[in-house]
Design a protein around this motif. Sequence first.
Motif, short mmCIF file in Angstrom:
data_model
loop_
_atom_site.label_atom_id
_atom_site.label_comp_id
_atom_site.label_asym_id
_atom_site.label_seq_id
_atom_site.Cartn_x
_atom_site.Cartn_y
_atom_site.Cartn_z
N ASP A 130 0.85 -1.19 0.00
CA ASP A 130 0.00 0.00 0.00
C ASP A 130 0.88 1.24 0.00
OD1 ASP A 130 -2.43 -1.45 0.31
OD2 ASP A 130 -2.02 -1.65 2.45
N ARG A 131 0.34 2.31 -0.55
CA ARG A 131 1.00 3.61 -0.42
C ARG A 131 0.02 4.69 -0.82
NH1 ARG A 131 5.19 4.42 -5.50
NH2 ARG A 131 3.72 3.89 -7.13
N ASP A 132 0.27 5.89 -0.32
CA ASP A 132 -0.56 7.04 -0.65
C ASP A 132 -0.22 7.53 -2.05
OD1 ASP A 132 -2.39 9.25 0.30
OD2 ASP A 132 -0.60 10.41 -0.17
N ALA A 133 -1.20 8.13 -2.71
CA ALA A 133 -1.00 8.60 -4.09
C ALA A 133 0.11 9.65 -4.19
CB ALA A 133 -2.31 9.16 -4.65
N GLY A 134 0.36 10.39 -3.09
CA GLY A 134 1.36 11.46 -3.15
C GLY A 134 2.78 11.01 -2.88
N CYS A 135 2.97 9.72 -2.63
CA CYS A 135 4.32 9.21 -2.32
C CYS A 135 5.10 8.95 -3.61
CB CYS A 135 4.22 7.94 -1.49
SG CYS A 135 5.82 7.34 -0.91
N ARG A 136 6.33 9.48 -3.69
CA ARG A 136 7.16 9.33 -4.89
C ARG A 136 8.20 8.22 -4.76
NH1 ARG A 136 7.75 14.79 -3.89
NH2 ARG A 136 9.98 14.49 -3.53
N CYS A 137 8.23 7.55 -3.62
CA CYS A 137 9.23 6.51 -3.41
C CYS A 137 8.94 5.29 -4.27
CB CYS A 137 9.26 6.09 -1.94
SG CYS A 137 9.62 7.45 -0.81
N PRO A 138 9.95 4.54 -4.64
CA PRO A 138 9.73 3.30 -5.41
C PRO A 138 8.78 2.36 -4.67
CG PRO A 138 12.06 3.86 -5.37
CD PRO A 138 11.40 4.79 -4.41
N TYR A 139 8.06 1.57 -5.44
CA TYR A 139 6.98 0.74 -4.90
C TYR A 139 7.12 -0.70 -5.38
CZ TYR A 139 2.20 -1.12 -4.51
OH TYR A 139 1.11 -1.89 -4.24
N VAL A 140 6.90 -1.65 -4.46
CA VAL A 140 6.81 -3.07 -4.81
C VAL A 140 5.49 -3.60 -4.29
CG1 VAL A 140 7.82 -5.36 -4.58
CG2 VAL A 140 9.31 -3.36 -4.65
N GLY A 141 4.70 -4.21 -5.17
CA GLY A 141 3.40 -4.73 -4.75
C GLY A 141 2.92 -5.81 -5.69
N GLY A 142 1.73 -6.28 -5.44
CA GLY A 142 1.13 -7.29 -6.30
C GLY A 142 0.38 -6.66 -7.46
N ASP A 143 0.28 -7.37 -8.55
CA ASP A 143 -0.44 -6.88 -9.73
C ASP A 143 -1.91 -7.25 -9.58
OD1 ASP A 143 -1.42 -6.20 -12.22
OD2 ASP A 143 0.40 -6.84 -13.27
N TYR A 144 -2.66 -6.39 -8.91
CA TYR A 144 -4.07 -6.66 -8.62
C TYR A 144 -4.93 -6.63 -9.88
CZ TYR A 144 -3.32 -6.65 -3.60
OH TYR A 144 -2.90 -6.98 -2.34
N VAL A 145 -4.56 -5.80 -10.84
CA VAL A 145 -5.31 -5.77 -12.10
C VAL A 145 -5.20 -7.12 -12.79
CG1 VAL A 145 -5.47 -4.72 -14.39
CG2 VAL A 145 -5.01 -3.29 -12.39
N LEU A 146 -3.98 -7.64 -12.88
CA LEU A 146 -3.76 -8.93 -13.51
C LEU A 146 -4.53 -10.03 -12.78
CD1 LEU A 146 -2.39 -10.73 -15.59
CD2 LEU A 146 -0.37 -10.78 -14.10
N GLY A 147 -4.57 -9.97 -11.46
CA GLY A 147 -5.31 -10.98 -10.70
C GLY A 147 -6.78 -10.98 -11.03
N GLY A 148 -7.38 -9.78 -11.12
CA GLY A 148 -8.79 -9.69 -11.50
C GLY A 148 -9.04 -10.20 -12.90
N GLN A 149 -8.09 -9.93 -13.77
CA GLN A 149 -8.20 -10.39 -15.16
C GLN A 149 -8.08 -11.92 -15.23
OE1 GLN A 149 -5.39 -8.45 -17.69
NE2 GLN A 149 -6.30 -9.20 -19.58
N MET A 150 -7.15 -12.48 -14.47
CA MET A 150 -6.93 -13.92 -14.50
C MET A 150 -8.16 -14.70 -14.04
SD MET A 150 -3.07 -14.11 -12.94
CE MET A 150 -3.15 -15.88 -12.66
N VAL A 151 -8.75 -14.26 -12.92
CA VAL A 151 -9.86 -15.02 -12.37
C VAL A 151 -11.10 -14.89 -13.26
CG1 VAL A 151 -10.80 -13.22 -10.84
CG2 VAL A 151 -10.94 -15.64 -10.17
#
Length: 365
Positions: free
Chosen positions: A172-193
């Motif tokens: 998770d992160r706030d929209a205003g944060c400019r730091c690099p981000y590592v997370g899960g591809d939630y869009v791809l997960g919704g597409q896969m299922v």
Amino acid sequence: MLSANVGADILTQATPKDAATLKAVAQRTGLSITTVSRVLRGRHREARISEATCARVEAAALQAGYHPHRQAQGLRLGKSNLLGVCVVAKRGAPSNNASEMLKGICYTATRHNLATVAIAADNVEDDLRAVDRFLNARVDGIVYQQRWNTPEISQRLNHLHDRGVPVITVHDRDAGCRCPYVGGDYVLGGQMVTEHLLSLGHRRIAYLGLTPDPPSDLRRPLSRYQGYLLAMRRHDLPPLAFTTPGTFYPDAAQAAARLLAARPSATAVVCFNDKLALATRHAAIAAGLSVPRDLAITGYDESEAALYADLPLTSVEIPFYDIGRRAVERILGIGCADPEELLPPILHVRASSGGALAPQQGGRT
């Protein structure tokens, strides 16, 4: 000549016991004290020392009983060998996601000779205190799970990032944060299922998710829905979306009842998470429907409920352990350096959707 001078400096700075052991390891391996010291301090990459040589040194060091003093090393190198870690953990709420991320963070940090200063934050005040503690501890980098809509945290993290402090935000992160981000591809997960249900012949597929809240950055709820939309549009099918203000049972049950009462009725439903999926199944049974014969149901998050329900639930797993692992590796400059790194999810197909396939690793097409 340079190696001899550096080796002499290392022996001067080391404790008598460590100096003697460094000599012993160097003699066992036939390598210089400088090379041995660099390997044991985790400085082998910058010196371009091979993995085979590292293995020889580490094996000899174990035999000699050598344990480097991390804090003393940090003072000499201008580093603390500490990694600050902050995760969101609400009191009384399950925290499997945070637990898995912490496992990945701590194991990877240990492998790279880093100790962790971990803080579980229950509110924004905890978040702010965590940043202050990390600064006081002079950590070498920060892995931070930031909650949504916290501009004051974004301001602090951005300031550290701009000063050159390695900061990686995770999950998770706030929209205003400019730091690099590592997370899960939630869009791809919704597409896969959704594609899974389409492959079983379903065409009237509904989506049951959370009501978007405009003041907040609800990327994850929206991104799951975006994946559903992408799959439906790819097959020229109209979306059928139903929303609920929360995932607790009363709200979920009411939303599921509305979904089942809609006409034309859906033959399958993609749920925002496993809680909603289980509530939908209860509502379907109450309405006299059979799952998956009359209604195929899928969840998201791969919770214990998905595994141990009387009818095992098809669900999407986000690789939280690997998110933690990659966050530490990025602090150390290993691998991908993109501003946003999204790890592919895993689809676990079970009885609730009418399939019994092996887990499918995600990958964008």
